[in-house]
Enzyme design. Structure first.
Site, PDB file in Angstrom:
ATOM      1  N   GLN A  32       0.858  -1.200   0.000  1.00 51.83           N
ATOM      2  CA  GLN A  32       0.000   0.000   0.000  1.00 51.83           C
ATOM      3  C   GLN A  32       0.893   1.249   0.000  1.00 51.83           C
ATOM      4  OE1 GLN A  32      -2.122  -1.013   3.626  1.00 51.83           O
ATOM      5  NE2 GLN A  32      -0.142  -1.556   4.541  1.00 51.83           N
ATOM      6  N   HIS A  63      -8.517   2.900  19.757  1.00 47.11           N
ATOM      7  CA  HIS A  63      -7.730   1.819  20.357  1.00 47.11           C
ATOM      8  C   HIS A  63      -8.349   1.352  21.682  1.00 47.11           C
ATOM      9  CE1 HIS A  63      -4.422   3.601  17.694  1.00 47.11           C
ATOM     10  NE2 HIS A  63      -4.829   2.483  17.138  1.00 47.11           N
ATOM     11  N   ASP A  87       0.121  -0.123  13.936  1.00 40.81           N
ATOM     12  CA  ASP A  87       0.530   1.119  14.616  1.00 40.81           C
ATOM     13  C   ASP A  87       0.736   0.870  16.116  1.00 40.81           C
ATOM     14  OD1 ASP A  87      -2.834   1.859  13.977  1.00 40.81           O
ATOM     15  OD2 ASP A  87      -2.088   1.276  15.930  1.00 40.81           O
ATOM     16  N   ASP A 138       0.180 -12.387   6.793  1.00 45.58           N
ATOM     17  CA  ASP A 138      -1.231 -12.204   6.444  1.00 45.58           C
ATOM     18  C   ASP A 138      -2.117 -12.756   7.563  1.00 45.58           C
ATOM     19  OD1 ASP A 138      -3.185 -12.970   3.449  1.00 45.58           O
ATOM     20  OD2 ASP A 138      -3.783 -12.247   5.431  1.00 45.58           O
ATOM     21  N   GLY A 139      -2.940 -11.882   8.107  1.00 49.21           N
ATOM     22  CA  GLY A 139      -3.820 -12.299   9.203  1.00 49.21           C
ATOM     23  C   GLY A 139      -4.782 -13.384   8.777  1.00 49.21           C
ATOM     24  N   ASP A 156      -8.092  -5.327  13.616  1.00 49.79           N
ATOM     25  CA  ASP A 156      -7.837  -3.888  13.497  1.00 49.79           C
ATOM     26  C   ASP A 156      -7.236  -3.651  12.105  1.00 49.79           C
ATOM     27  OD1 ASP A 156      -5.389  -1.643  15.071  1.00 49.79           O
ATOM     28  OD2 ASP A 156      -7.089  -1.255  13.717  1.00 49.79           O
ATOM     29  N   SER A 157      -8.075  -3.885  11.099  1.00 49.32           N
ATOM     30  CA  SER A 157      -7.547  -3.851   9.723  1.00 49.32           C
ATOM     31  C   SER A 157      -7.949  -2.567   9.014  1.00 49.32           C
ATOM     32  CB  SER A 157      -8.120  -5.034   8.934  1.00 49.32           C
ATOM     33  OG  SER A 157      -9.505  -4.780   8.670  1.00 49.32           O
ATOM     34  N   THR A 158      -7.354  -2.390   7.857  1.00 54.42           N
ATOM     35  CA  THR A 158      -7.778  -1.310   6.968  1.00 54.42           C
ATOM     36  C   THR A 158      -9.145  -1.664   6.378  1.00 54.42           C
ATOM     37  OG1 THR A 158      -6.265  -2.472   5.470  1.00 54.42           O
ATOM     38  CG2 THR A 158      -5.560  -0.317   6.247  1.00 54.42           C
ATOM     39  N   GLU A 159      -9.640  -0.799   5.545  1.00 55.19           N
ATOM     40  CA  GLU A 159     -10.958  -1.026   4.905  1.00 55.19           C
ATOM     41  C   GLU A 159     -10.871  -2.250   4.003  1.00 55.19           C
ATOM     42  OE1 GLU A 159     -11.036   1.323   7.141  1.00 55.19           O
ATOM     43  OE2 GLU A 159     -12.985   1.634   6.239  1.00 55.19           O
TER      44      GLU A 159
HETATM   45  N1  SAM Z   1      -7.659   1.867  12.814  1.00 54.35           N
HETATM   46  C1  SAM Z   1      -7.493   1.710  11.384  1.00 54.35           C
HETATM   47  C2  SAM Z   1      -8.826   1.607  10.699  1.00 54.35           C
HETATM   48  O1  SAM Z   1      -9.844   1.460  11.367  1.00 54.35           O
HETATM   49  O2  SAM Z   1      -8.815   1.708   9.453  1.00 54.35           O
HETATM   50  C3  SAM Z   1      -6.634   0.522  11.118  1.00 54.35           C
HETATM   51  C4  SAM Z   1      -5.232   0.805  11.526  1.00 54.35           C
HETATM   52  S1  SAM Z   1      -4.037  -0.409  11.242  1.00 54.35           S
HETATM   53  C5  SAM Z   1      -2.761   0.624  10.690  1.00 54.35           C
HETATM   54  C6  SAM Z   1      -4.598  -1.299   9.817  1.00 54.35           C
HETATM   55  C7  SAM Z   1      -3.550  -2.314   9.428  1.00 54.35           C
HETATM   56  O3  SAM Z   1      -4.132  -3.479   8.844  1.00 54.35           O
HETATM   57  C8  SAM Z   1      -2.544  -1.790   8.378  1.00 54.35           C
HETATM   58  O4  SAM Z   1      -1.299  -1.596   8.976  1.00 54.35           O
HETATM   59  C9  SAM Z   1      -2.514  -2.876   7.305  1.00 54.35           C
HETATM   60  O5  SAM Z   1      -1.226  -3.122   6.784  1.00 54.35           O
HETATM   61  C10 SAM Z   1      -3.066  -4.063   8.081  1.00 54.35           C
HETATM   62  N2  SAM Z   1      -3.614  -5.150   7.236  1.00 54.35           N
HETATM   63  C11 SAM Z   1      -4.409  -5.045   6.145  1.00 54.35           C
HETATM   64  N3  SAM Z   1      -4.684  -6.266   5.642  1.00 54.35           N
HETATM   65  C12 SAM Z   1      -4.055  -7.182   6.451  1.00 54.35           C
HETATM   66  C13 SAM Z   1      -3.964  -8.596   6.464  1.00 54.35           C
HETATM   67  N4  SAM Z   1      -4.577  -9.351   5.518  1.00 54.35           N
HETATM   68  N5  SAM Z   1      -3.250  -9.198   7.451  1.00 54.35           N
HETATM   69  C14 SAM Z   1      -2.615  -8.443   8.400  1.00 54.35           C
HETATM   70  N6  SAM Z   1      -2.647  -7.080   8.439  1.00 54.35           N
HETATM   71  C15 SAM Z   1      -3.375  -6.468   7.473  1.00 54.35           C
END
Ligand code: SAM
Length: 276
Positions: A32, A63, A87, A138-139, A156-159
């Site tokens: 990303q 958080h 984070d 990968d989660g 706690d992932s991205t969209e």
């Molecule tokens: N609080 C934020 C929100 O609500 O959008 C999320 C913050 S945190 C930085 C989101 C994290 O999810 C990112 O660092 C991203 O790299 C991670 N992420 C996305 N897809 C993932 C996956 N398949 N496995 C593990 N981490 C993942």
């Protein structure tokens, strides 16, 4: 970006804009676009693919609400998993619970961890705690390989775009159920009712088919789309609305309280309609 206004398009017709003091780091990682900037209003802020992830000024809301609602609902959480969360903010809150013996973080992008440690030390500062195990991966795969291990899992992932697209599927929630102990609880951030009502509706429907207790709760997060954020909780045994008074002990928080724990589940009618 310095001195300019940075706009996050929250829909194709609506956005949030903020004045930037200084650009701290920008790079296209394997997964990303990562941007870190100092903003006038909210301090240092992490953006991924142009979306606000967390900021020094309002990070505590999200958080604390991701962590303390499930961790107080469970009578004795010991083994916790955070998917995403690079984070470090959710891990910081998890460690406030003395019953937690181990907190595992599975974050797909190591650069998020690296630059959060550098520019968001008050958020990422606990990732080196001895109770924490950080895995870069990968989660979705981690969940697929786990069985009956965790008391609480927080997503706690991205969209649901890019690397996170699989983290909002029924298959993933079924995998979470398998990865949890037989009285486990999970929480996922499920975006906002103004711009993504269908996502909330679909996740609630999928989770309800897997977990006997499924609820939605909310919090105000000014830097997130619409400012009204939701969290979906799925529980195999314990109801977040039936936590005994004596379970709540004082914690160092700035948003979460035991009264807010309950109040956050009171939904406005247009949101209730999404989950019923
Ligand atoms: N609080 C934020 C929100 O609500 O959008 C999320 C913050 S945190 C930085 C989101 C994290 O999810 C990112 O660092 C991203 O790299 C991670 N992420 C996305 N897809 C993932 C996956 N398949 N496995 C593990 N981490 C993942």
């Amino acid at each position: 970006m310095s001195g300019l206004w940075y706009t996050e398009k929250q829909t194709k017709n609506f956005g949030i804009t903020m004045k930037i003091k200084e650009t701290l780091h920008t790079e296209q990682t394997e997964f990303q676009k990562l941007e870190m900037a100092e903003t006038e209003e909210f301090g240092n802020m992490l953006f991924l693919d142009g979306m606000v992830m967390t900021s020094q000024k309002d990070e505590f809301v999200y958080h604390e609400m991701v962590a303390h609602v499930p961790l107080f609902t469970h009578p004795r959480p010991e083994n916790v998993l955070v998917v995403g969360g690079g984070d470090g903010g959710v891990i910081r809150e998890v460690l406030k619970h003395k019953s937690v013996k181990k907190a595992t973080l599975v974050e797909i992008d190591g650069k998020v961890i690296e630059y959060s440690k550098k520019y968001l030390p008050e958020i990422a500062g606990q990732l080196d705690d001895p109770r924490v195990e950080v895995k870069v991966g990968d989660g979705f795969m981690h969940i697929a390989e786990s069985e009956g291990e965790y008391d609480v899992i927080m997503v706690d992932s991205t969209e649901p775009v890019g690397p996170a697209v699989n983290l909002f599927t029924k298959g993933f929630y079924a995998g979470i159920s398998k990865a949890l102990k037989d009285d486990g609880i999970f929480v996922a951030q499920t975006d906002n009712p103004w711009f993504t009502p269908e996502l909330i509706k679909n996740v609630q429907k999928d989770v309800k088919e897997i977990f006997p207790i499924t609820r939605l709760y909310m919090a105000n997060i000014p830097t997130y789309p619409s400012g009204l954020w939701t969290f979906t909780i799925g529980s195999k045994k314990y109801d977040p609305l039936e936590v005994k008074e004596e379970r709540f002990h004082e914690l160092d928080t700035k948003y979460y309280t035991k009264d807010l724990h309950k109040a956050s589940f009171v939904l406005p009618k247009f949101v209730q309609d999404l989950v019923e």
